[in-house]
Design a protein around this motif. Structure first.
Motif, mmCIF file in Angstrom:
data_model
loop_
_atom_site.group_PDB
_atom_site.id
_atom_site.type_symbol
_atom_site.label_atom_id
_atom_site.label_comp_id
_atom_site.label_asym_id
_atom_site.label_seq_id
_atom_site.Cartn_x
_atom_site.Cartn_y
_atom_site.Cartn_z
ATOM 1 N N GLY A 1 0.854 -1.178 0.000
ATOM 2 C CA GLY A 1 0.000 0.000 0.000
ATOM 3 C C GLY A 1 0.888 1.225 0.000
ATOM 4 O O GLY A 1 2.093 1.134 0.272
ATOM 5 N N PRO A 2 0.343 2.390 -0.289
ATOM 6 C CA PRO A 2 1.161 3.602 -0.331
ATOM 7 C C PRO A 2 1.656 3.984 1.054
ATOM 8 O O PRO A 2 1.160 3.487 2.073
ATOM 9 C CB PRO A 2 0.198 4.655 -0.894
ATOM 10 N N THR A 3 2.639 4.855 1.093
ATOM 11 C CA THR A 3 3.141 5.341 2.365
ATOM 12 C C THR A 3 2.012 5.960 3.184
ATOM 13 O O THR A 3 1.089 6.561 2.638
ATOM 14 C CB THR A 3 4.256 6.385 2.110
ATOM 15 N N ALA A 4 2.053 5.750 4.489
ATOM 16 C CA ALA A 4 1.053 6.259 5.437
ATOM 17 C C ALA A 4 -0.275 5.524 5.383
ATOM 18 O O ALA A 4 -1.279 5.993 5.919
ATOM 19 C CB ALA A 4 0.819 7.766 5.245
ATOM 20 N N SER A 5 -0.308 4.354 4.763
ATOM 21 C CA SER A 5 -1.563 3.587 4.710
ATOM 22 C C SER A 5 -1.729 2.635 5.898
ATOM 23 O O SER A 5 -2.743 1.947 5.989
ATOM 24 C CB SER A 5 -1.648 2.792 3.401
ATOM 25 N N GLY A 6 -0.740 2.592 6.781
ATOM 26 C CA GLY A 6 -0.888 1.790 7.995
ATOM 27 C C GLY A 6 -0.469 0.338 7.863
ATOM 28 O O GLY A 6 -0.884 -0.499 8.673
ATOM 29 N N LYS A 7 0.359 0.028 6.881
ATOM 30 C CA LYS A 7 0.783 -1.353 6.632
ATOM 31 C C LYS A 7 1.438 -1.988 7.859
ATOM 32 O O LYS A 7 1.177 -3.148 8.185
ATOM 33 C CB LYS A 7 1.772 -1.410 5.466
ATOM 34 N N THR A 8 2.299 -1.223 8.520
ATOM 35 C CA THR A 8 3.064 -1.777 9.643
ATOM 36 C C THR A 8 2.158 -2.240 10.764
ATOM 37 O O THR A 8 2.282 -3.373 11.265
ATOM 38 C CB THR A 8 4.068 -0.735 10.170
ATOM 39 N N ASP A 9 1.220 -1.394 11.170
ATOM 40 C CA ASP A 9 0.321 -1.757 12.274
ATOM 41 C C ASP A 9 -0.560 -2.943 11.904
ATOM 42 O O ASP A 9 -0.810 -3.826 12.736
ATOM 43 C CB ASP A 9 -0.555 -0.560 12.653
ATOM 44 N N ILE A 10 -1.029 -2.964 10.681
ATOM 45 C CA ILE A 10 -1.877 -4.079 10.236
ATOM 46 C C ILE A 10 -1.094 -5.374 10.249
ATOM 47 O O ILE A 10 -1.569 -6.406 10.745
ATOM 48 C CB ILE A 10 -2.419 -3.789 8.818
ATOM 49 N N ALA A 11 0.120 -5.339 9.734
ATOM 50 C CA ALA A 11 0.949 -6.545 9.692
ATOM 51 C C ALA A 11 1.268 -7.048 11.087
ATOM 52 O O ALA A 11 1.280 -8.264 11.337
ATOM 53 C CB ALA A 11 2.237 -6.261 8.924
ATOM 54 N N LEU A 12 1.521 -6.132 12.009
ATOM 55 C CA LEU A 12 1.825 -6.539 13.382
ATOM 56 C C LEU A 12 0.633 -7.242 14.021
ATOM 57 O O LEU A 12 0.795 -8.240 14.739
ATOM 58 C CB LEU A 12 2.240 -5.323 14.220
ATOM 59 N N LYS A 13 -0.561 -6.744 13.754
ATOM 60 C CA LYS A 13 -1.767 -7.392 14.293
ATOM 61 C C LYS A 13 -1.906 -8.810 13.738
ATOM 62 O O LYS A 13 -2.240 -9.749 14.482
ATOM 63 C CB LYS A 13 -3.006 -6.565 13.940
ATOM 64 N N ILE A 14 -1.680 -8.966 12.445
ATOM 65 C CA ILE A 14 -1.777 -10.301 11.842
ATOM 66 C C ILE A 14 -0.718 -11.221 12.431
ATOM 67 O O ILE A 14 -0.998 -12.366 12.807
ATOM 68 C CB ILE A 14 -1.599 -10.214 10.315
#
Length: 317
Positions: free
Chosen positions: A10-23
């Motif tokens: 996803g583009p920068t600032a789309s929250g990829k890191t937090d989503i991945a950590l939850k998964i």
């Protein structure tokens, strides 16, 4: 036999890191970064690197693996990725590839044409020509020797136009003749690609908030500290979004307010280019987020996309 690779982008600032950590927390998975700037030690604030606490809780790969004065190419990333991916797969460990560096993702999915090493003297001479005669001039140079590649590249895509000219000068061959394998599915991996998207105005607000947060956390001091090292920054690291602009600020090119606005504007442009790349990827699964979407809900949607397409692990294949 190929094995499944889960990719979240996803583009920068789309929250990829937090989503991945939850998964990762929910299924005991590891995270493999596909971000070309997270590899550098000391470049933490401007890249919004996952916190040490998060990395201690969930194993991460390709973060803090080289010094900021060193170069790290996409070719090296592909080689290192293969080692890590094979190791995790053989151990039966689920992992998620997370990042927005489109070239890294494309190289994983399609393989990579590595080509000859960079010729910085020639590259700089071409950049000087572009400054004097405009980017259209370089694009016409490329069209004369490799019309197939020129047709695929916008004249403003100066980096890739220059690379194509450089390959021809170094090898005497068109870059398109080397790239027959690029754009075809990598037989080693069975990739499932999921991308987060926001409406443009919402994404731009998220970008502005992110940049403001970077300044509050001390981005200027971080860059100043990096520059204080006698070894300096590599060409790649010094061109990183946010860092390049702060370097110019420290040289007196911008006021503090101006550099903040400049980083926001360039980040918006970068996000737009990312989306253009992502939309070119085949079989991508889009998840539309909005201001009410939280990381937990989005993580459930992303995980559902992954598991509906491929099994969780080696043992279930």
């Amino acid at each position: 036999m190929s094995f499944p690779i889960w990719i979240l982008t996803g583009p920068t600032a789309s929250g990829k890191t937090d989503i991945a950590l939850k998964i990762a927390e929910s299924i005991n998975a590891e995270i493999v970064s596909a971000d070309s700037m997270l590899v550098y030690r000391g470049m933490d604030i401007g890249t919004e690197k996952p916190s040490l606490a998060a990395r201690n809780k969930t194993p991460h790969h390709f973060i803090d693996i080289v010094e900021p004065w060193e170069e790290y190419s996409v070719g090296q990333y592909v080689k290192d990725f293969e080692v890590i991916a094979q190791s995790l797969y053989q151990q039966g460990k689920q992992f998620i590839v997370v990042g927005g560096t489109a070239l890294y993702l494309k190289a994983i999915m399609d393989g990579l044409f590595e080509g000859p090493p960079a010729d910085w003297e020639y590259r700089n001479s071409l950049k000087a020509v572009a400054m004097e005669k405009g980017p259209n001039y370089l694009h016409k140079m490329l069209a004369d020797i490799d019309p197939e590649t020129a047709d695929k590249l916008h004249f403003n895509d100066q980096k890739r136009v220059i690379r194509a000219l450089e390959v021809f000068r170094t090898t005497g061959q068109r870059i398109s003749s080397f790239q027959t394998q690029f754009g075809h599915k990598n037989p080693k991996y069975d990739c499932i690609l999921v991308a987060i998207e926001y409406n443009r105005d919402i994404l731009y607000k998220r970008i502005e908030t992110r940049v403001d947060r970077m300044f509050e956390r001390g981005l200027v001091n971080e860059v100043r500290s990096l520059l204080s090292n006698p070894l300096g920054l590599s060409k790649q690291a010094s061109q990183a979004l946010g860092y390049k602009e702060i370097i110019d600020f420290l040289k007196g090119k911008y006021t503090l307010s101006e550099v903040s606005s400049e980083i926001k504007q360039r980040t918006r442009r970068f996000a737009k280019r990312q989306m253009t790349w992502f939309r070119s990827f085949p079989n991508i699964h889009w998840i539309h987020a909005n201001p009410a979407s939280d990381a937990m809900r989005l993580s459930e949607e992303v995980l559902a996309c992954f598991t509906q397409n491929k099994p969780l692990s080696k043992e279930t294949m």
